[in-house]
Motif scaffolding. Structure first.
Motif: not given
Length: 125
Positions: A60-83
Motif C-alpha cells: 500500500l502506498g509506494d509513492k512520494k508525497i509532499n507534506i508540510q512540516v512545522d514552520g510551513g516548509a514542504e518536504v517530499e517523503v516516501f510513503a508506504i504502509v507496512e502490514l
C-alpha cells in the motif's frame, strides 16, 4: 501472489481427493475423519493460506508525497504502509476458516445424501 494461487489450487485438489474417498468409507468414524481432513485442507491450504500470503504480498502506498512540516516548509517523503499481523488474531482467523469450511462441507454432503435418498425413495415407491 503466484505462490498464493498455487497453494489454493493444491488445497482444492487435496480436498477433492478426500471427498472422493468418502464414497468408499464404510465406518462412520472414518467418514467424520475424512470430512474433518477435507475441511482442514480446504480451510487451511486453500482459503486461509491464500489470503495470508496475498496480504503479505500487498503493498500500500509506494509513492512520494509532499507534506508540510512545522514552520510551513514542504518536504517530499516516501510513503508506504507496512502490514503486520497479530498472532492471536491470525490463529483465530485460521480456526474460523477451518471450522466454517468443515461445517459447510458436512452440510453440503448431508444435503446430497438426503437428495439421493429422496430420489431413490420416490423412484422405487
Amino acid at each position: 501472489v503466484l505462490f498464493s494461487i498455487m497453494e489454493a489450487i493444491m488445497g482444492s485438489y487435496i480436498t477433492i481427493m478426500y471427498i472422493k474417498r468418502l464414497a468408499i468409507v464404510r465406518e462412520r468414524i472414518y467418514y467424520k475423519i475424512f470430512v474433518i481432513m477435507s475441511g482442514i485442507s480446504f480451510g487451511f491450504c486453500a482459503v486461509w493460506t491464500m489470503h495470508f500470503i496475498g496480504m503479505k504480498a500487498l503493498v500500500l502506498g509506494d509513492k512520494k508525497i509532499n507534506i508540510q512540516v512545522d514552520g510551513g516548509a514542504e518536504v517530499e517523503v516516501f510513503a508506504i504502509v507496512e502490514l503486520q499481523f497479530e498472532g492471536t488474531m491470525t490463529i483465530i482467523s485460521l480456526v474460523a476458516a477451518v471450522s466454517l469450511v468443515t461445517t459447510t462441507i458436512q452440510f453440503l454432503l448431508t444435503l446430497i445424501e438426503t437428495g439421493i435418498s429422496l430420489r431413490v425413495y420416490h423412484r422405487f415407491r
